[in-house]
Design a protein around this motif. Structure first.
Motif, PDB file in Angstrom:
ATOM      1  N   ASP A 185       3.498  24.907 -49.453  1.00  0.00           N
ATOM      2  CA  ASP A 185       4.758  25.375 -48.905  1.00  0.00           C
ATOM      3  C   ASP A 185       5.180  24.568 -47.668  1.00  0.00           C
ATOM      4  OD1 ASP A 185       2.329  26.854 -48.011  1.00  0.00           O
ATOM      5  OD2 ASP A 185       3.705  27.575 -46.460  1.00  0.00           O
ATOM      6  N   GLU A 186       4.213  23.862 -47.072  1.00  0.00           N
ATOM      7  CA  GLU A 186       4.533  23.057 -45.900  1.00  0.00           C
ATOM      8  C   GLU A 186       5.025  21.671 -46.290  1.00  0.00           C
ATOM      9  OE1 GLU A 186       1.387  22.930 -43.112  1.00  0.00           O
ATOM     10  OE2 GLU A 186       1.105  25.092 -43.042  1.00  0.00           O
ATOM     11  N   TYR A 187       4.964  21.352 -47.563  1.00  0.00           N
ATOM     12  CA  TYR A 187       5.394  20.016 -48.010  1.00  0.00           C
ATOM     13  C   TYR A 187       6.885  20.046 -48.307  1.00  0.00           C
ATOM     14  CZ  TYR A 187       5.434  15.619 -50.523  1.00  0.00           C
ATOM     15  OH  TYR A 187       5.691  14.338 -50.925  1.00  0.00           O
ATOM     16  N   SER A 188       7.596  19.070 -47.769  1.00  0.00           N
ATOM     17  CA  SER A 188       9.032  19.001 -47.965  1.00  0.00           C
ATOM     18  C   SER A 188       9.360  17.834 -48.893  1.00  0.00           C
ATOM     19  CB  SER A 188       9.751  18.822 -46.624  1.00  0.00           C
ATOM     20  OG  SER A 188      11.135  18.688 -46.817  1.00  0.00           O
ATOM     21  N   PHE A 189       9.880  18.142 -50.066  1.00  0.00           N
ATOM     22  CA  PHE A 189      10.181  17.101 -51.050  1.00  0.00           C
ATOM     23  C   PHE A 189      11.409  16.268 -50.665  1.00  0.00           C
ATOM     24  CE2 PHE A 189       7.639  20.076 -53.456  1.00  0.00           C
ATOM     25  CZ  PHE A 189       6.793  19.236 -54.148  1.00  0.00           C
ATOM     26  N   ASN A 223     -11.064  16.295 -36.724  1.00  0.00           N
ATOM     27  CA  ASN A 223     -10.201  15.181 -36.342  1.00  0.00           C
ATOM     28  C   ASN A 223     -10.962  14.139 -35.528  1.00  0.00           C
ATOM     29  OD1 ASN A 223      -8.084  16.423 -37.603  1.00  0.00           O
ATOM     30  ND2 ASN A 223      -7.106  17.157 -35.737  1.00  0.00           N
ATOM     31  N   VAL A 224     -11.826  14.609 -34.649  1.00  0.00           N
ATOM     32  CA  VAL A 224     -12.630  13.708 -33.825  1.00  0.00           C
ATOM     33  C   VAL A 224     -13.585  12.909 -34.711  1.00  0.00           C
ATOM     34  CG1 VAL A 224     -14.319  13.548 -31.959  1.00  0.00           C
ATOM     35  CG2 VAL A 224     -12.454  15.213 -31.822  1.00  0.00           C
ATOM     36  N   ILE A 225     -14.188  13.581 -35.696  1.00  0.00           N
ATOM     37  CA  ILE A 225     -15.100  12.893 -36.626  1.00  0.00           C
ATOM     38  C   ILE A 225     -14.358  11.810 -37.387  1.00  0.00           C
ATOM     39  CG2 ILE A 225     -16.585  13.183 -38.645  1.00  0.00           C
ATOM     40  CD1 ILE A 225     -17.189  16.001 -37.717  1.00  0.00           C
ATOM     41  N   SER A 226     -13.152  12.122 -37.860  1.00  0.00           N
ATOM     42  CA  SER A 226     -12.352  11.137 -38.597  1.00  0.00           C
ATOM     43  C   SER A 226     -12.019   9.935 -37.723  1.00  0.00           C
ATOM     44  CB  SER A 226     -11.061  11.777 -39.111  1.00  0.00           C
ATOM     45  OG  SER A 226     -11.340  12.817 -40.021  1.00  0.00           O
ATOM     46  N   ILE A 261      -4.222  13.431 -42.375  1.00  0.00           N
ATOM     47  CA  ILE A 261      -2.954  13.942 -42.895  1.00  0.00           C
ATOM     48  C   ILE A 261      -3.154  15.277 -43.612  1.00  0.00           C
ATOM     49  CG2 ILE A 261      -1.137  13.516 -44.604  1.00  0.00           C
ATOM     50  CD1 ILE A 261      -1.372  10.525 -43.926  1.00  0.00           C
ATOM     51  N   ILE A 262      -4.184  15.330 -44.465  1.00  0.00           N
ATOM     52  CA  ILE A 262      -4.411  16.535 -45.264  1.00  0.00           C
ATOM     53  C   ILE A 262      -4.966  17.671 -44.418  1.00  0.00           C
ATOM     54  CG2 ILE A 262      -5.738  17.488 -47.194  1.00  0.00           C
ATOM     55  CD1 ILE A 262      -5.626  14.741 -48.494  1.00  0.00           C
ATOM     56  N   SER A 263      -5.951  17.373 -43.574  1.00  0.00           N
ATOM     57  CA  SER A 263      -6.591  18.430 -42.789  1.00  0.00           C
ATOM     58  C   SER A 263      -5.656  19.048 -41.770  1.00  0.00           C
ATOM     59  CB  SER A 263      -7.827  17.879 -42.072  1.00  0.00           C
ATOM     60  OG  SER A 263      -7.473  16.883 -41.130  1.00  0.00           O
ATOM     61  N   ASN A 264      -4.691  18.264 -41.281  1.00  0.00           N
ATOM     62  CA  ASN A 264      -3.731  18.788 -40.309  1.00  0.00           C
ATOM     63  C   ASN A 264      -2.454  19.298 -40.971  1.00  0.00           C
ATOM     64  OD1 ASN A 264      -4.834  18.140 -37.439  1.00  0.00           O
ATOM     65  ND2 ASN A 264      -5.215  16.277 -38.611  1.00  0.00           N
ATOM     66  N   HIS A 265      -2.424  19.270 -42.320  1.00  0.00           N
ATOM     67  CA  HIS A 265      -1.304  19.798 -43.098  1.00  0.00           C
ATOM     68  C   HIS A 265       0.022  19.115 -42.740  1.00  0.00           C
ATOM     69  CE1 HIS A 265      -4.046  22.907 -44.483  1.00  0.00           C
ATOM     70  NE2 HIS A 265      -4.340  23.162 -43.227  1.00  0.00           N
ATOM     71  N   THR A 266      -0.047  17.849 -42.383  1.00  0.00           N
ATOM     72  CA  THR A 266       1.170  17.062 -42.135  1.00  0.00           C
ATOM     73  C   THR A 266       1.449  16.231 -43.389  1.00  0.00           C
ATOM     74  OG1 THR A 266      -0.173  15.327 -41.099  1.00  0.00           O
ATOM     75  CG2 THR A 266       0.829  16.976 -39.644  1.00  0.00           C
ATOM     76  N   PHE A 267       1.728  16.914 -44.484  1.00  0.00           N
ATOM     77  CA  PHE A 267       1.818  16.271 -45.787  1.00  0.00           C
ATOM     78  C   PHE A 267       2.960  15.260 -45.879  1.00  0.00           C
ATOM     79  CE2 PHE A 267       0.074  20.604 -46.840  1.00  0.00           C
ATOM     80  CZ  PHE A 267      -1.236  20.173 -46.906  1.00  0.00           C
ATOM     81  N   ASP A 268       4.014  15.477 -45.104  1.00  0.00           N
ATOM     82  CA  ASP A 268       5.126  14.524 -45.150  1.00  0.00           C
ATOM     83  C   ASP A 268       4.727  13.158 -44.597  1.00  0.00           C
ATOM     84  OD1 ASP A 268       6.975  16.259 -46.291  1.00  0.00           O
ATOM     85  OD2 ASP A 268       7.414  17.190 -44.362  1.00  0.00           O
ATOM     86  N   SER A 269       3.659  13.123 -43.807  1.00  0.00           N
ATOM     87  CA  SER A 269       3.208  11.848 -43.238  1.00  0.00           C
ATOM     88  C   SER A 269       2.652  10.917 -44.308  1.00  0.00           C
ATOM     89  CB  SER A 269       2.136  12.103 -42.169  1.00  0.00           C
ATOM     90  OG  SER A 269       2.638  12.906 -41.130  1.00  0.00           O
ATOM     91  N   ILE A 270       2.371  11.442 -45.497  1.00  0.00           N
ATOM     92  CA  ILE A 270       1.845  10.611 -46.574  1.00  0.00           C
ATOM     93  C   ILE A 270       2.842   9.514 -46.935  1.00  0.00           C
ATOM     94  CG2 ILE A 270       2.770  11.978 -48.484  1.00  0.00           C
ATOM     95  CD1 ILE A 270      -0.704  10.358 -48.343  1.00  0.00           C
ATOM     96  N   HIS A 271       4.128   9.778 -46.730  1.00  0.00           N
ATOM     97  CA  HIS A 271       5.149   8.779 -47.051  1.00  0.00           C
ATOM     98  C   HIS A 271       5.135   7.636 -46.032  1.00  0.00           C
ATOM     99  CE1 HIS A 271       6.578  11.359 -50.191  1.00  0.00           C
ATOM    100  NE2 HIS A 271       6.816  12.332 -49.334  1.00  0.00           N
TER     101      HIS A 271
END
Length: 361
Positions: free
Chosen positions: A232-236, A125-128, A163-173
């Protein structure tokens, strides 16, 4: 390319056509015209970017052979100067060879910096965030098309990686929604942005096309979420967020199309709004399709052929992807395909009718 005499003749013609006494700085006008003609075309710039990437890969292969990857300090000591060198070399002159050299150094510098920080066990995260900060800072320093283009890709890519590395997939929206709003304002406020500040005018073209690719990357990830690990962590249930924002942006663009097509009656406007919402409503299940439609409409508004072609190709791909996506029933897919087809046919007949009537006048 026009000579000085031809430019002077053009200015004299403008002076004769005007009732007022106009004064021109002929030397500055000619210099700006000459500079604009020396700018490389988009295909040349794209080739320069790919050439820079290939050169970067070859150079990094050479560094791998020399064993510099075994030294974290060596990677940082080489990566940081290369980023600085690639950033500032384009300020010296505007040459295609130096452009390729600068983009190569810029990319290599980021790769070496990232590898060096990762070997020092720096959190990803720091590198990003470091990458985002450096690339964003570069936009305020350099006016180079290639460097600013890559910088925007690095900034958006950094956010996608977070977003992907922290598995916060809903943030893509949220990412897609923000880019949809930014692109809409960027396209529709083009004239004001270019004339507002010289910096904006120099960065506008590169930032615009780079944001298109970043927007498409977000749409791709939102449409192919089953490729992401730990799905499984992604909420449609949140997929409608970006769709609603994009549909609202499309309606806003349509309101500007009314002026272009000379549609003034409220009954016609409300009817087109209602029909558009009805047709776009099925795409709420797939923001990628409505996102591609937004790109097409924006490109049509400003007559930007490059992003128009990109939008059409993206639309075909996302519709094909949507059709074969097993998350939805065949009925739902058919409704979206039917609605999208009706929308484009309606836009075609509407614009064709209006343009034909204008030509007759």
């Amino acid at each position: 390319m026009r000579t000085k005499e031809e430019v002077k003749q053009l200015l004299d013609t403008l002076q004769d056509a005007s009732d007022k006494d106009l004064k021109f700085n002929e030397e500055e006008i000619y210099k700006d015209y000459e500079k604009s003609n020396n700018h490389q075309s988009l295909p040349i710039k794209i080739l320069s970017i790919f050439g820079g990437i290939l050169a970067s890969l070859l150079f990094m292969g050479f560094l791998f052979i020399t064993g510099i990857y075994d030294s974290e300090l060596g990677l940082l000591a080489l990566g940081i100067p290369l980023i600085i060198f690639g950033t500032f070399i384009t300020k010296a002159t505007d040459n295609i060879l130096l452009d390729t050299l600068s983009i190569s150094a810029y990319i290599i510098g980021f790769v070496l910096l990232g590898v060096g920080l990762s070997q020092m066990e720096t959190h990803e995260n720091v590198i990003s965030l470091i990458f985002i900060a450096i690339a964003a800072s570069t936009l305020f320093i350099v006016r180079s098309y290639l460097i600013s283009f890559v910088s925007v890709l690095i900034v958006c890519g950094g956010f996608l990686f977070l977003i992907i590395s922290n598995h916060t997939f809903d943030s893509i929206h949220i990412y897609v929604s923000l880019l949809a709003v930014v692109l809409t304002l960027l396209y529709l406020k083009e004239a004001k942005l270019i004339t507002y500040n010289k910096t904006f005018s120099q960065l506008y073209d590169s930032v615009r096309i780079a944001l298109i690719f970043c927007f498409l990357a977000g749409l791709y990830l939102s449409g192919r979420n089953y490729r992401i690990d730990r799905i499984d962590e992604y909420s449609f249930e949140y997929s409608w967020i970006s769709s609603v924002v994009i549909i609202a942006a499309i309606l806003y663009v349509i309101s500007h199309l009314f002026e272009m097509l000379n549609i003034k009656k409220n009954e016609q406007k409300y009817g087109i709004y209602a029909l558009s919402v009805f047709i776009l409503l099925p795409t709420i299940f797939s923001p990628a399709i409505s996102g591609a439609i937004l790109i097409i409409l924006l490109s049509f508004m400003v007559n930007y052929k490059t992003s128009l072609v990109i939008g059409v190709v993206a639309f075909i791909y996302f519709v094909s992807q949507y059709y074969y996506d097993l998350h939805y029933t065949l009925l739902t897919k058919s409704i979206v395909l039917f609605g999208s087809g009706v929308l484009f046919l309606g836009l075609y007949f509407l614009t064709h009718k209006k343009l034909s009537s204008d030509e007759k006048i």
